[in-house]
Enzyme design. Structure first.
Site, mmCIF file in Angstrom:
data_model
loop_
_atom_site.group_PDB
_atom_site.id
_atom_site.type_symbol
_atom_site.label_atom_id
_atom_site.label_comp_id
_atom_site.label_asym_id
_atom_site.label_seq_id
_atom_site.Cartn_x
_atom_site.Cartn_y
_atom_site.Cartn_z
ATOM 1 N N ALA A 134 0.811 -1.230 0.000
ATOM 2 C CA ALA A 134 0.000 0.000 0.000
ATOM 3 C C ALA A 134 0.843 1.278 0.000
ATOM 4 C CB ALA A 134 -0.935 -0.002 1.212
ATOM 5 N N ARG A 136 8.178 -0.632 3.350
ATOM 6 C CA ARG A 136 8.690 0.698 3.693
ATOM 7 C C ARG A 136 7.740 1.382 4.679
ATOM 8 N NH1 ARG A 136 9.329 2.766 -2.316
ATOM 9 N NH2 ARG A 136 7.496 1.412 -2.426
ATOM 10 N N VAL A 158 5.923 -9.677 2.460
ATOM 11 C CA VAL A 158 5.021 -10.816 2.196
ATOM 12 C C VAL A 158 5.775 -12.108 1.887
ATOM 13 C CG1 VAL A 158 3.020 -9.439 1.458
ATOM 14 C CG2 VAL A 158 4.700 -10.197 -0.260
ATOM 15 N N ASN A 199 -2.100 -7.130 -3.548
ATOM 16 C CA ASN A 199 -1.583 -6.230 -4.579
ATOM 17 C C ASN A 199 -0.057 -6.229 -4.630
ATOM 18 O OD1 ASN A 199 -1.518 -3.539 -6.180
ATOM 19 N ND2 ASN A 199 -0.483 -3.043 -4.267
ATOM 20 N N SER A 250 -2.301 -9.226 -13.898
ATOM 21 C CA SER A 250 -1.729 -8.370 -14.932
ATOM 22 C C SER A 250 -2.238 -8.881 -16.266
ATOM 23 C CB SER A 250 -0.198 -8.463 -14.912
ATOM 24 O OG SER A 250 0.355 -7.928 -16.098
ATOM 25 N N TYR A 283 8.144 -13.123 -14.885
ATOM 26 C CA TYR A 283 7.093 -12.208 -14.412
ATOM 27 C C TYR A 283 5.743 -12.680 -14.953
ATOM 28 C CZ TYR A 283 4.132 -8.181 -13.604
ATOM 29 O OH TYR A 283 3.091 -7.378 -13.188
ATOM 30 N N GLY A 292 -3.322 -3.559 -17.682
ATOM 31 C CA GLY A 292 -2.219 -3.341 -18.608
ATOM 32 C C GLY A 292 -1.231 -2.372 -17.970
ATOM 33 N N PHE A 318 6.399 0.802 -10.665
ATOM 34 C CA PHE A 318 6.626 -0.528 -11.237
ATOM 35 C C PHE A 318 7.839 -0.584 -12.186
ATOM 36 C CE2 PHE A 318 5.803 -3.664 -14.587
ATOM 37 C CZ PHE A 318 5.555 -4.808 -13.860
HETATM 38 P P1 NDP Z 1 4.530 -0.237 -7.242
HETATM 39 O O1 NDP Z 1 5.962 -0.628 -7.376
HETATM 40 O O2 NDP Z 1 4.191 1.201 -7.192
HETATM 41 O O3 NDP Z 1 3.862 -0.958 -5.991
HETATM 42 C C1 NDP Z 1 4.191 -2.257 -5.578
HETATM 43 C C2 NDP Z 1 4.079 -2.311 -4.068
HETATM 44 O O4 NDP Z 1 4.350 -3.643 -3.634
HETATM 45 C C3 NDP Z 1 5.067 -1.389 -3.391
HETATM 46 O O5 NDP Z 1 4.378 -0.478 -2.575
HETATM 47 C C4 NDP Z 1 5.962 -2.308 -2.577
HETATM 48 O O6 NDP Z 1 6.188 -1.707 -1.307
HETATM 49 C C5 NDP Z 1 5.113 -3.576 -2.451
HETATM 50 N N1 NDP Z 1 5.963 -4.756 -2.327
HETATM 51 C C6 NDP Z 1 6.882 -5.208 -3.211
HETATM 52 N N2 NDP Z 1 7.514 -6.278 -2.706
HETATM 53 C C7 NDP Z 1 6.985 -6.502 -1.480
HETATM 54 C C8 NDP Z 1 7.218 -7.440 -0.457
HETATM 55 N N3 NDP Z 1 8.144 -8.383 -0.598
HETATM 56 N N4 NDP Z 1 6.479 -7.380 0.670
HETATM 57 C C9 NDP Z 1 5.545 -6.427 0.809
HETATM 58 N N5 NDP Z 1 5.268 -5.507 -0.105
HETATM 59 C C10 NDP Z 1 5.982 -5.537 -1.237
HETATM 60 O O7 NDP Z 1 3.821 -0.928 -8.491
HETATM 61 P P2 NDP Z 1 2.264 -1.120 -8.857
HETATM 62 O O8 NDP Z 1 1.380 -0.378 -7.973
HETATM 63 O O9 NDP Z 1 2.174 -0.884 -10.305
HETATM 64 O O10 NDP Z 1 2.127 -2.683 -8.624
HETATM 65 C C11 NDP Z 1 1.118 -3.246 -7.831
HETATM 66 C C12 NDP Z 1 0.732 -4.596 -8.425
HETATM 67 O O11 NDP Z 1 0.188 -4.404 -9.719
HETATM 68 C C13 NDP Z 1 1.897 -5.574 -8.607
HETATM 69 O O12 NDP Z 1 1.450 -6.863 -8.241
HETATM 70 C C14 NDP Z 1 2.184 -5.513 -10.099
HETATM 71 O O13 NDP Z 1 2.737 -6.705 -10.572
HETATM 72 C C15 NDP Z 1 0.789 -5.295 -10.634
HETATM 73 N N6 NDP Z 1 0.669 -4.700 -11.951
HETATM 74 C C16 NDP Z 1 1.311 -3.533 -12.268
HETATM 75 C C17 NDP Z 1 1.143 -2.990 -13.518
HETATM 76 C C18 NDP Z 1 1.872 -1.759 -13.940
HETATM 77 O O14 NDP Z 1 2.096 -1.575 -15.162
HETATM 78 N N7 NDP Z 1 2.221 -0.843 -13.033
HETATM 79 C C19 NDP Z 1 0.236 -3.586 -14.505
HETATM 80 C C20 NDP Z 1 -0.374 -4.804 -14.064
HETATM 81 C C21 NDP Z 1 -0.182 -5.321 -12.834
HETATM 82 P P3 NDP Z 1 7.561 -1.868 -0.504
HETATM 83 O O15 NDP Z 1 8.662 -1.740 -1.496
HETATM 84 O O16 NDP Z 1 7.507 -0.766 0.489
HETATM 85 O O17 NDP Z 1 7.468 -3.214 0.126
HETATM 86 C C1 8X3 Z 2 2.638 -5.069 -15.722
HETATM 87 C C2 8X3 Z 2 2.172 -4.729 -17.077
HETATM 88 O O1 8X3 Z 2 2.495 -5.115 -19.567
HETATM 89 O O2 8X3 Z 2 4.498 -4.993 -18.183
HETATM 90 O O3 8X3 Z 2 2.047 -6.213 -15.256
HETATM 91 O O4 8X3 Z 2 3.098 -6.929 -18.065
HETATM 92 S S1 8X3 Z 2 3.111 -5.469 -18.282
#
Ligand code: NDP
Ligand code: 8X3
Length: 237
Positions: free
Chosen positions: A10, A35, A61, A87, A140, A153, A184, A190
């Site tokens: 979050a 964080r 996690v 998430n 995704s 991935y 998407g 990310f």
């Molecule tokens: P962000 O990197 O902004 O958010 C990901 C969050 O996951 C971070 O806040 C991070 O927090 C947390 N996280 C990562 N690893 C861990 C861990 N080991 N334990 C706990 N928390 C963790 O990216 P998004 O918001 O884009 O990504 C969220 C989800 O959406 C992911 O599952 C991603 O695969 C998916 N997704 C993203 C897309 C994109 O293009 N952005 C498209 C489709 C899906 P911290 O580092 O503080 O732990």
């Molecule tokens: C993140 C979006 O298109 O890089 O899941 O797979 S993509």
């Protein structure tokens, strides 16, 4: 009595946007991530604006015992979780299969697949005891498609879709709904994480189309009726 949503990851991106969205709709929110300072800052921002409570629960996690201990540590009131949003997740690297880092593969599998499993199993007894609940898994577009240099991935996100389907069947007797949302490309942290903080390369990810924004996904997560699956595409420029 307010409803409670627990959100993993979050501190940024979709998770942060969802925490804000659900708080605007009077949910109390449990926010998790590694964080702590990001989570504390989000708690402050939400509680200043909304008449809701935010519970900060820092955790990784990937750490099985830490996940179960964290959920166990929740005060009784906070254990009445109505919605779990799985998430937290990441991509690491854009490398051909034969060149990709094995450590990156481990991290993605441990976070995107095993982390989601641990969180779900830690929260489920709390939902089953109340015979209600909703689990939302963020997959995704890579959950059903693979692309060049997406190898592991994409595999982890295929796993999220398969796990969501299994959960939907197995948890039906407990009246627990399961939704999978498959976005998407969206502009969050990310790409910076995936490309190891190479800003120039990260920007290139979004060339030629208009990426989704975290708030778009939060709107859908909030509105989608429980128990569905949804794909969200971005727009061509
Ligand atoms: P962000 O990197 O902004 O958010 C990901 C969050 O996951 C971070 O806040 C991070 O927090 C947390 N996280 C990562 N690893 C861990 C861990 N080991 N334990 C706990 N928390 C963790 O990216 P998004 O918001 O884009 O990504 C969220 C989800 O959406 C992911 O599952 C991603 O695969 C998916 N997704 C993203 C897309 C994109 O293009 N952005 C498209 C489709 C899906 P911290 O580092 O503080 O732990
Ligand atoms: C993140 C979006 O298109 O890089 O899941 O797979 S993509």
């Amino acid at each position: 009595m307010k409803k409670i949503i627990c959100i993993t990851g979050a501190g940024s991106g979709f998770g942060e946007a969802c925490a804000i969205k659900f708080s605007e709709h009077h949910f109390d929110v449990i926010i998790t991530g590694r964080r702590k300072e990001k989570l504390e800052s989000l708690k402050k921002r939400i509680e200043e604006k909304q008449d809701v409570k935010v519970y900060v629960l820092p955790m990784d996690v990937r750490n099985k015992s830490a996940v179960f201990e964290a959920m166990e540590s929740l005060p009784a009131k906070w254990k009445k979780i109505d919605v779990l949003l799985n998430n937290a997740g990441l991509a690491l690297g854009r490398d051909n299969f034969d060149q990709a880092s094995l450590d990156d593969w481990d991290t993605m599998i441990d976070t995107n697949v095993k982390g989601l499993l641990y969180m779900s199993r830690a929260v489920l007894p709390l939902m089953i005891s109340r015979n209600r609940g909703h689990i939302i898994n963020i997959g995704s577009i890579a959950a059903t498609q693979v692309y060049q240099k997406g190898n592991v991935y994409c595999a982890t996100k295929h796993a999220v879709e398969a796990i969501s389907q299994s959960m939907r069947i197995d948890l039906l007797p407990h009246k627990i709904k399961v939704t999978a949302i498959h976005p998407g490309a969206a502009e969050t942290e990310f790409s910076m994480v995936r490309l190891k903080h190479d800003e120039k390369e990260a920007k290139k990810t979004y060339e030629g189309y208009e990426p989704l924004q975290a708030a778009d996904i939060a709107d859908l997560v909030f509105l989608l009726p429980p128990g569905r699956r949804m794909f969200v595409s971005m727009n061509l420029k």
